[in-house]
Design a protein around this motif. Structure first.
Motif, PDB file in Angstrom:
ATOM      1  N   LEU A  69       0.851  -1.192   0.000  1.00 29.88           N
ATOM      2  CA  LEU A  69       0.000   0.000   0.000  1.00 29.88           C
ATOM      3  C   LEU A  69       0.886   1.242   0.000  1.00 29.88           C
ATOM      4  O   LEU A  69       1.883   1.287   0.720  1.00 29.88           O
ATOM      5  N   ALA A  70       0.507   2.224  -0.781  1.00 30.58           N
ATOM      6  CA  ALA A  70       1.218   3.505  -0.793  1.00 30.58           C
ATOM      7  C   ALA A  70       0.206   4.596  -1.123  1.00 30.58           C
ATOM      8  O   ALA A  70      -0.700   4.393  -1.924  1.00 30.58           O
ATOM      9  N   PHE A  71       0.349   5.755  -0.500  1.00 36.91           N
ATOM     10  CA  PHE A  71      -0.590   6.852  -0.706  1.00 36.91           C
ATOM     11  C   PHE A  71       0.145   8.165  -0.496  1.00 36.91           C
ATOM     12  O   PHE A  71       1.011   8.271   0.365  1.00 36.91           O
ATOM     13  N   SER A  72      -0.197   9.148  -1.297  1.00 39.12           N
ATOM     14  CA  SER A  72       0.347  10.488  -1.090  1.00 39.12           C
ATOM     15  C   SER A  72      -0.710  11.533  -1.426  1.00 39.12           C
ATOM     16  O   SER A  72      -1.621  11.283  -2.211  1.00 39.12           O
ATOM     17  N   ALA A  73      -0.569  12.670  -0.786  1.00 43.54           N
ATOM     18  CA  ALA A  73      -1.485  13.790  -1.019  1.00 43.54           C
ATOM     19  C   ALA A  73      -0.665  15.074  -1.079  1.00 43.54           C
ATOM     20  O   ALA A  73       0.376  15.195  -0.431  1.00 43.54           O
ATOM     21  N   ASP A  74      -1.150  16.010  -1.877  1.00 43.86           N
ATOM     22  CA  ASP A  74      -0.436  17.266  -2.058  1.00 43.86           C
ATOM     23  C   ASP A  74      -1.465  18.365  -2.306  1.00 43.86           C
ATOM     24  O   ASP A  74      -2.480  18.142  -2.974  1.00 43.86           O
ATOM     25  N   TRP A  75      -1.222  19.536  -1.762  1.00 45.81           N
ATOM     26  CA  TRP A  75      -2.082  20.682  -2.017  1.00 45.81           C
ATOM     27  C   TRP A  75      -1.214  21.805  -2.561  1.00 45.81           C
ATOM     28  O   TRP A  75      -0.166  22.106  -2.014  1.00 45.81           O
ATOM     29  N   THR A  76      -1.674  22.414  -3.645  1.00 47.82           N
ATOM     30  CA  THR A  76      -0.954  23.517  -4.265  1.00 47.82           C
ATOM     31  C   THR A  76      -1.838  24.763  -4.229  1.00 47.82           C
ATOM     32  O   THR A  76      -3.000  24.711  -4.610  1.00 47.82           O
ATOM     33  N   ARG A  77      -1.264  25.863  -3.757  1.00 46.48           N
ATOM     34  CA  ARG A  77      -2.016  27.122  -3.692  1.00 46.48           C
ATOM     35  C   ARG A  77      -1.412  28.091  -4.688  1.00 46.48           C
ATOM     36  O   ARG A  77      -0.209  28.364  -4.667  1.00 46.48           O
ATOM     37  N   GLY A  78      -2.261  28.602  -5.575  1.00 47.04           N
ATOM     38  CA  GLY A  78      -1.818  29.577  -6.557  1.00 47.04           C
ATOM     39  C   GLY A  78      -1.939  30.987  -6.018  1.00 47.04           C
ATOM     40  O   GLY A  78      -3.004  31.385  -5.527  1.00 47.04           O
ATOM     41  N   ASP A  79      -0.861  31.757  -6.072  1.00 45.55           N
ATOM     42  CA  ASP A  79      -0.866  33.132  -5.558  1.00 45.55           C
ATOM     43  C   ASP A  79      -1.771  34.044  -6.379  1.00 45.55           C
ATOM     44  O   ASP A  79      -2.459  34.905  -5.832  1.00 45.55           O
ATOM     45  N   ALA A  81      -4.271  33.029  -8.695  1.00 42.33           N
ATOM     46  CA  ALA A  81      -5.654  32.535  -8.754  1.00 42.33           C
ATOM     47  C   ALA A  81      -6.307  32.479  -7.386  1.00 42.33           C
ATOM     48  O   ALA A  81      -7.529  32.433  -7.282  1.00 42.33           O
ATOM     49  N   LYS A  82      -5.523  32.471  -6.332  1.00 41.53           N
ATOM     50  CA  LYS A  82      -6.042  32.377  -4.959  1.00 41.53           C
ATOM     51  C   LYS A  82      -6.904  31.129  -4.777  1.00 41.53           C
ATOM     52  O   LYS A  82      -7.925  31.161  -4.109  1.00 41.53           O
ATOM     53  N   GLU A  83      -6.475  30.032  -5.400  1.00 40.61           N
ATOM     54  CA  GLU A  83      -7.190  28.763  -5.288  1.00 40.61           C
ATOM     55  C   GLU A  83      -6.225  27.678  -4.838  1.00 40.61           C
ATOM     56  O   GLU A  83      -5.037  27.731  -5.124  1.00 40.61           O
ATOM     57  N   THR A  84      -6.785  26.702  -4.138  1.00 41.53           N
ATOM     58  CA  THR A  84      -6.014  25.549  -3.701  1.00 41.53           C
ATOM     59  C   THR A  84      -6.454  24.331  -4.500  1.00 41.53           C
ATOM     60  O   THR A  84      -7.646  24.077  -4.645  1.00 41.53           O
ATOM     61  N   THR A  85      -5.487  23.597  -5.022  1.00 40.90           N
ATOM     62  CA  THR A  85      -5.780  22.416  -5.822  1.00 40.90           C
ATOM     63  C   THR A  85      -5.168  21.184  -5.154  1.00 40.90           C
ATOM     64  O   THR A  85      -3.951  21.119  -4.992  1.00 40.90           O
ATOM     65  N   PRO A  86      -6.000  20.207  -4.779  1.00 38.16           N
ATOM     66  CA  PRO A  86      -5.448  18.990  -4.181  1.00 38.16           C
ATOM     67  C   PRO A  86      -5.057  17.969  -5.252  1.00 38.16           C
ATOM     68  O   PRO A  86      -5.634  17.935  -6.332  1.00 38.16           O
ATOM     69  N   THR A  87      -4.074  17.160  -4.934  1.00 40.64           N
ATOM     70  CA  THR A  87      -3.649  16.055  -5.783  1.00 40.64           C
ATOM     71  C   THR A  87      -3.475  14.825  -4.902  1.00 40.64           C
ATOM     72  O   THR A  87      -2.817  14.904  -3.863  1.00 40.64           O
ATOM     73  N   PHE A  88      -4.088  13.712  -5.319  1.00 38.52           N
ATOM     74  CA  PHE A  88      -3.997  12.469  -4.567  1.00 38.52           C
ATOM     75  C   PHE A  88      -3.513  11.363  -5.493  1.00 38.52           C
ATOM     76  O   PHE A  88      -3.866  11.328  -6.663  1.00 38.52           O
TER      77      PHE A  88
END
Length: 106
Positions: A69-79, A81-88
């Motif tokens: 089993l392996a899992f990762s998560a990442d959140w990117t915030r654009g300066d 666009a002022k939006e946060t985009t998750p990646t799983f």
């Protein structure tokens, strides 16, 4: 890297945005088993990469014993666009021995 030939599990691969090269950023790190880089082609390889060949190998159920089993998560915030985009991304791998039927992997 320009003028390289890329393979995905030993098969020729390409992407729409970079021509003959594989977009390695599209492959989750959990899936990667290794990357083989060949500067000079051998007789059993397909030619085509002037600068060499890059072969990406992914994990397979029979590469290791038991469940993986392996899992990762990442959140990117654009300066701007002022939006946060998750990646799983994740990986589940297992194998079973069914006696006469042999071994199965998923």
């Amino acid at each position: 890297m320009t003028q390289t030939r890329s393979e995905f599990n030993g098969r020729d691969s390409f992407t729409a945005d970079s021509g003959r090269g594989l977009s390695f950023q599209d492959v989750p790190p959990e899936m990667m088993a290794g990357v083989d880089i060949y500067k000079n082609q051998t007789a059993d390889m397909i030619e085509g990469g002037i600068a060499g060949t890059i072969s990406l190998r992914t994990r397979r159920p029979f590469d290791q014993a038991g469940r993986q089993l392996a899992f990762s998560a990442d959140w990117t915030r654009g300066d701007i666009a002022k939006e946060t985009t998750p990646t799983f991304s994740g990986l589940y791998s297992d194998r079973w021995d069914k006696g006469e039927l042999g071994e199965f992997g998923f």
